[in-house]
Design a protein around this motif. Sequence first.
Motif, PDB file in Angstrom:
ATOM      1  N   CYS A  10      26.379  -2.486  15.837  1.00 25.51           N
ATOM      2  CA  CYS A  10      26.175  -3.858  15.357  1.00 25.51           C
ATOM      3  C   CYS A  10      25.068  -3.875  14.304  1.00 25.51           C
ATOM      4  O   CYS A  10      23.977  -4.421  14.518  1.00 25.51           O
ATOM      5  N   ALA A  18      30.805  -9.306  14.596  1.00 23.33           N
ATOM      6  CA  ALA A  18      30.779  -9.749  15.987  1.00 23.33           C
ATOM      7  C   ALA A  18      30.551 -11.260  16.076  1.00 23.33           C
ATOM      8  O   ALA A  18      31.220 -11.963  16.846  1.00 23.33           O
ATOM      9  N   GLU A  19      29.617 -11.753  15.268  1.00 26.48           N
ATOM     10  CA  GLU A  19      29.320 -13.198  15.267  1.00 26.48           C
ATOM     11  C   GLU A  19      30.540 -13.998  14.840  1.00 26.48           C
ATOM     12  O   GLU A  19      30.868 -15.036  15.439  1.00 26.48           O
ATOM     13  N   VAL A  22      33.075 -14.026  17.696  1.00 31.35           N
ATOM     14  CA  VAL A  22      32.638 -14.959  18.745  1.00 31.35           C
ATOM     15  C   VAL A  22      32.971 -16.379  18.343  1.00 31.35           C
ATOM     16  O   VAL A  22      33.506 -17.176  19.143  1.00 31.35           O
ATOM     17  N   VAL A  28      33.181 -10.865  22.942  1.00 30.84           N
ATOM     18  CA  VAL A  28      32.755  -9.704  22.171  1.00 30.84           C
ATOM     19  C   VAL A  28      31.604  -8.982  22.859  1.00 30.84           C
ATOM     20  O   VAL A  28      30.611  -9.612  23.244  1.00 30.84           O
ATOM     21  N   ARG A  29      31.764  -7.663  22.974  1.00 32.28           N
ATOM     22  CA  ARG A  29      30.677  -6.803  23.411  1.00 32.28           C
ATOM     23  C   ARG A  29      30.209  -6.000  22.202  1.00 32.28           C
ATOM     24  O   ARG A  29      31.028  -5.551  21.392  1.00 32.28           O
ATOM     25  N   GLY A  30      28.914  -5.807  22.094  1.00 36.76           N
ATOM     26  CA  GLY A  30      28.387  -5.058  20.966  1.00 36.76           C
ATOM     27  C   GLY A  30      27.313  -4.089  21.394  1.00 36.76           C
ATOM     28  O   GLY A  30      26.565  -4.360  22.343  1.00 36.76           O
ATOM     29  N   LEU A  41      21.537 -10.026  19.707  1.00 28.75           N
ATOM     30  CA  LEU A  41      22.970 -10.065  20.009  1.00 28.75           C
ATOM     31  C   LEU A  41      23.277 -11.168  21.021  1.00 28.75           C
ATOM     32  O   LEU A  41      24.227 -11.946  20.850  1.00 28.75           O
ATOM     33  N   ILE A  46      26.993 -12.539  21.836  1.00 32.39           N
ATOM     34  CA  ILE A  46      27.561 -11.200  21.962  1.00 32.39           C
ATOM     35  C   ILE A  46      26.988 -10.560  23.227  1.00 32.39           C
ATOM     36  O   ILE A  46      25.774 -10.583  23.439  1.00 32.39           O
ATOM     37  N   GLN A  47      27.844  -9.998  24.074  1.00 30.19           N
ATOM     38  CA  GLN A  47      27.346  -9.313  25.254  1.00 30.19           C
ATOM     39  C   GLN A  47      26.738  -7.981  24.825  1.00 30.19           C
ATOM     40  O   GLN A  47      27.463  -7.092  24.360  1.00 30.19           O
TER      41      GLN A  47
END
Length: 268
Positions: A10, A18-19, A22, A28-30, A41, A46-47
């Motif tokens: 990320c 990722a943003e 979402v 979303v996992r990052g 995050l 973001i997880q």
Amino acid sequence: MVNKIGIIGCGWLGLPLAESLVNGGFEVRGTTTSKNKMAVLEEKGIQPFQISISEKEINGDIHAFLSSIEVLIINIPPKLRGKGPKESYIDKIKLLYLTIKKSDVKNIIFASSTAVYGDAKGIVTEETKPLPTTASGIQLLQCENLLKNDKELNTVIIRFGGLIGPDRHPITILSGRKNLSNGDAPINLIHLDDCIGIIKTIIEHKHFNDVLNAVYPEHPTKKEYYTQAAIKRGLEPPTYHSTGKNLKLIQFCKIFLINNYHFHTPLN
């Protein structure tokens, strides 16, 4: 419909991607290598997972990260430039690949580079045979082949051109330099907005098992483009000498097959 997406890396591209995902309703996992960035995050929905991948080991809970992921985006570039210690990028990706094989991940987006085409001349499409000449290009191609040759995985390779966007533009380095070569060569660049747009389009249309060039469709010469870029920013333009014709121009033929993709952001 795809719901759960994992992004390994990320950074400059991965975080805004990722943003954007979402905001589009995806879970979303990052990953980040920095403990301090975990909160960043999380604030963006973001997880976060603190995971670092080296040539010999993966530190962090990679198995929890990969669990139930429907699309995995691998966005970790080779660290083969500069004066710092070099790494074996292929060994790093091989280790990640073996870990992926122990998970239920089946769909992969691998961020590669047009560097795999090396010194190819003329029009370069996805059908052009890659002949990389740099260490990063050689190792990227090896990683591409590792992933796409595994028929149990659905992998799309995206070969991005030169990346530009917020706080990132070649003119900041080129400004004021004299007598640069390849002034007549066409630029092969892409803006961050379109990197994100192309990845989202691939996910939305489940367009896997392919190799795609991702380069903006306009190709002014380096001399023309960087002169104007410098003037726009109040910088001293670089100077170039001519180098003849038949220089590399990378086309993006296949991307139009995916929902008639239209590029969003001009290369200003």
